[in-house]
Scaffold this motif. Structure first.
Motif, PDB file in Angstrom:
ATOM      1  N   GLN A 109      35.033  31.988  45.335  1.00 30.04           N
ATOM      2  CA  GLN A 109      34.683  33.056  44.395  1.00 30.04           C
ATOM      3  C   GLN A 109      33.261  33.560  44.596  1.00 30.04           C
ATOM      4  O   GLN A 109      32.914  34.656  44.155  1.00 30.04           O
ATOM      5  N   ASN A 110      32.437  32.766  45.280  1.00 30.60           N
ATOM      6  CA  ASN A 110      31.078  33.171  45.612  1.00 30.60           C
ATOM      7  C   ASN A 110      30.898  33.139  47.132  1.00 30.60           C
ATOM      8  O   ASN A 110      31.684  32.543  47.854  1.00 30.60           O
ATOM      9  N   GLY A 111      29.841  33.780  47.589  1.00 30.66           N
ATOM     10  CA  GLY A 111      29.541  33.758  49.010  1.00 30.66           C
ATOM     11  C   GLY A 111      30.216  34.829  49.836  1.00 30.66           C
ATOM     12  O   GLY A 111      30.330  34.683  51.058  1.00 30.66           O
ATOM     13  N   ASN A 112      30.623  35.945  49.215  1.00 31.55           N
ATOM     14  CA  ASN A 112      31.361  36.996  49.908  1.00 31.55           C
ATOM     15  C   ASN A 112      30.558  38.295  49.996  1.00 31.55           C
ATOM     16  O   ASN A 112      29.921  38.700  49.023  1.00 31.55           O
ATOM     17  N   GLY A 113      30.642  38.948  51.150  1.00 34.77           N
ATOM     18  CA  GLY A 113      29.964  40.233  51.289  1.00 34.77           C
ATOM     19  C   GLY A 113      30.564  41.289  50.392  1.00 34.77           C
ATOM     20  O   GLY A 113      29.874  41.963  49.628  1.00 34.77           O
ATOM     21  N   ILE A 114      31.891  41.449  50.474  1.00 33.28           N
ATOM     22  CA  ILE A 114      32.638  42.361  49.600  1.00 33.28           C
ATOM     23  C   ILE A 114      33.797  41.577  49.017  1.00 33.28           C
ATOM     24  O   ILE A 114      34.581  40.983  49.749  1.00 33.28           O
ATOM     25  N   ASN A 115      33.917  41.571  47.698  1.00 36.76           N
ATOM     26  CA  ASN A 115      34.962  40.819  47.008  1.00 36.76           C
ATOM     27  C   ASN A 115      35.701  41.763  46.061  1.00 36.76           C
ATOM     28  O   ASN A 115      35.091  42.365  45.172  1.00 36.76           O
ATOM     29  N   VAL A 116      37.013  41.910  46.287  1.00 39.58           N
ATOM     30  CA  VAL A 116      37.848  42.764  45.441  1.00 39.58           C
ATOM     31  C   VAL A 116      38.861  41.876  44.734  1.00 39.58           C
ATOM     32  O   VAL A 116      39.619  41.157  45.382  1.00 39.58           O
ATOM     33  N   PHE A 117      38.863  41.930  43.400  1.00 38.40           N
ATOM     34  CA  PHE A 117      39.714  41.056  42.586  1.00 38.40           C
ATOM     35  C   PHE A 117      40.510  41.900  41.597  1.00 38.40           C
ATOM     36  O   PHE A 117      39.930  42.576  40.748  1.00 38.40           O
ATOM     37  N   ARG A 118      41.835  41.905  41.759  1.00 34.16           N
ATOM     38  CA  ARG A 118      42.755  42.625  40.866  1.00 34.16           C
ATOM     39  C   ARG A 118      42.556  44.135  40.876  1.00 34.16           C
ATOM     40  O   ARG A 118      43.172  44.843  40.070  1.00 34.16           O
ATOM     41  N   ALA A 119      41.709  44.648  41.723  1.00 30.50           N
ATOM     42  CA  ALA A 119      41.458  46.090  41.785  1.00 30.50           C
ATOM     43  C   ALA A 119      42.324  46.683  42.884  1.00 30.50           C
ATOM     44  O   ALA A 119      42.215  46.301  44.050  1.00 30.50           O
ATOM     45  N   ASP A 120      43.200  47.605  42.532  1.00 32.87           N
ATOM     46  CA  ASP A 120      44.167  48.170  43.463  1.00 32.87           C
ATOM     47  C   ASP A 120      43.650  49.464  44.090  1.00 32.87           C
ATOM     48  O   ASP A 120      42.782  50.147  43.540  1.00 32.87           O
ATOM     49  N   GLU A 121      44.208  49.771  45.254  1.00 31.86           N
ATOM     50  CA  GLU A 121      43.966  51.055  45.937  1.00 31.86           C
ATOM     51  C   GLU A 121      42.508  51.224  46.353  1.00 31.86           C
ATOM     52  O   GLU A 121      41.948  52.319  46.311  1.00 31.86           O
ATOM     53  N   VAL A 122      41.902  50.145  46.785  1.00 30.09           N
ATOM     54  CA  VAL A 122      40.515  50.167  47.232  1.00 30.09           C
ATOM     55  C   VAL A 122      40.478  50.337  48.745  1.00 30.09           C
ATOM     56  O   VAL A 122      41.298  49.767  49.470  1.00 30.09           O
ATOM     57  N   ILE A 123      39.521  51.100  49.235  1.00 30.35           N
ATOM     58  CA  ILE A 123      39.320  51.321  50.672  1.00 30.35           C
ATOM     59  C   ILE A 123      37.988  50.707  51.070  1.00 30.35           C
ATOM     60  O   ILE A 123      36.944  51.014  50.470  1.00 30.35           O
TER      61      ILE A 123
END
Length: 425
Positions: free
Chosen positions: A216-230
């Protein structure tokens, strides 16, 4: 012609008056004084008249500012610093719209707490350009808002550069993010739903995992439950865990990113994801290259194509349970046209025990691996098709697996023994 000159003479003074000079309102930089009251008065007056507020070069100390709608605030490029007064955050935008903040450095106080330097809540048409955030917990906290963050810099933040919850569609483009304690960019939602954020052209580096955890930590880009992301065309390096991590997302695209030296998995689509396209990325240096997993939690439906994955590490410095692989998938996935090189484990893998369904591994180039292609052949494993791959310098070309154990070292020859496997060419 004379009439035209006369018209310009009339219009020019009006244009010159479209800006407020903060110094004329009693705002003096580098005074060391708390300028909150004077700055708030200037913000309110400027917004009420539809003009632009020009901040002077130098340091301005303030806290808890409220930015009203219909406002443009500009600093002197590289020279205007807005510093949080002791114990406070710098400002917030709440229930507002049509705000532009440009050429301002936001700096936290030495005793800054957990508040973001700037928060944006329930607002639309918010733009930050050529600003910077440093010396705080989080640079920007965005909730229930639509905003554009471009050409900004975020450095030395204890938690994250940008943390978004339930956004209305963000554009995060061309920013530099370095030395953050737990995350570069987070795009999260309280429940799955359309988000539509676009994250492109950013430089992200040196992301730690100060709060620990297993991803859950240590990520450059983290997308959680968010749809239709580019997520496209970003350069992401030296993240403690993952360059790009998707968790429980739908219809997400990850393309054209360069992901270097990730401590765990370079690109990760995990848990209840559905519909991930992972295409034309470079993953160079990671404990695992690209992963599309957690069929047991509903994770399924992915395309992994045109990627280069190489120089995988034998172990992960942050996750002792990791085993090295180039690309791995479990359900309803097409793994085609990738190049995988130098993996001290499996080049391309499909399935963990019975968690395998409808995976194709075709037309990939795989070299210098322990196992070229490894697929699950235990009872209950679903269908996998392997075809037209070029495999070289691998101890085992195509292996049948029972979890982590090789039970069939020559699956190409003996595929008929395993009803879930077909091998061609």
């Amino acid at each position: 012609m004379l009439a035209g000159i006369a018209t310009l003479a009339i219009v020019a003074p009006a244009a010159a008056q479209s800006q407020f000079d903060a110094a004329s309102l009693g705002i003096v930089a580098d005074s060391g004084k708390d300028l909150t009251t004077a700055l708030q008065r200037a913000l309110d007056s400027t917004a009420a008249t539809g003009q632009t507020l020009r901040l002077p070069a130098g340091r301005l100390v303030a806290a808890n500012l409220v930015f009203p709608s219909n406002l443009i605030v500009e600093g002197v490029p590289g020279r205007t610093e807005l510093i949080a007064a002791s114990g406070g955050f710098i400002g917030k935008i709440a229930g507002a719209s049509d705000i532009v903040l440009r050429d301002i450095a936001f700096l936290g106080a030495s005793d800054a707490g957990d508040d973001a330097l700037l928060s944006i809540d329930a607002s639309d048409a918010i733009t930050l350009e050529r600003c910077s955030c440093s010396r705080g917990s989080t640079g920007l906290s965005i909730s229930e808002s639509a905003a554009t963050i471009r050409d900004c810099r975020f450095t030395d933040l204890a938690d994250a550069a940008i943390h978004s919850m339930n956004s209305r569609g963000l554009v995060i483009a061309g920013n530099r993010i370095e030395r953050c304690g737990n995350a570069g960019i987070r795009v999260w939602r309280s429940a799955n739903g359309a988000d539509g954020s676009i994250i492109t052209g950013n430089h992200i580096a040196k992301i730690d995992w100060a709060k620990g955890g297993n991803g859950q930590n240590g990520n450059g880009i983290n997308v959680f439950r968010a749809d239709e992301v580019i997520i496209a065309n970003n350069h992401i390096a030296d993240c403690a865990f993952t360059a790009v991590r998707l968790n429980s997302t739908n219809n997400t695209q990850i393309s054209g990113n360069t992901c270097l030296r990730s401590g765990e998995v370079g690109i990760f689509s995990e848990f209840a994801f559905s519909g991930s396209i992972i295409a034309n990325n470079i993953v160079d240096g990671a404990a695992g290259g690209i992963s599309m997993t957690n069929f047991d939690s509903g994770g399924q439906l992915a395309v992994c194509t045109g990627n280069i994955v190489r120089n995988i590490m034998p172990t992960s410095p942050v996750n002792p349970d990791s085993t090295p692989y180039g690309i791995f998938a479990e359900a309803d996935a097409a793994i085609t046209g990738n190049t995988v090189q130098k993996v001290p484990g499996t080049g391309i893998g499909a399935g963990a025990g019975p968690y395998l369904r409808n995976v194709i591994i075709a037309s990939n180039v795989i070299s210098t691996t322990v196992i070229g292609v490894a697929v699950s052949v235990v009872d209950g494993a679903g269908k996998v098709h392997i075809a037209d791959n070029l495999i070289s310098d691998s101890g085992i070309a195509i292996a049948g697996m029972a979890w982590r154990d090789v039970v069939e070292p020559d699956l190409a020859t003996n595929a008929a023994r395993y009803p879930n496997v077909t091998v061609g060419n």
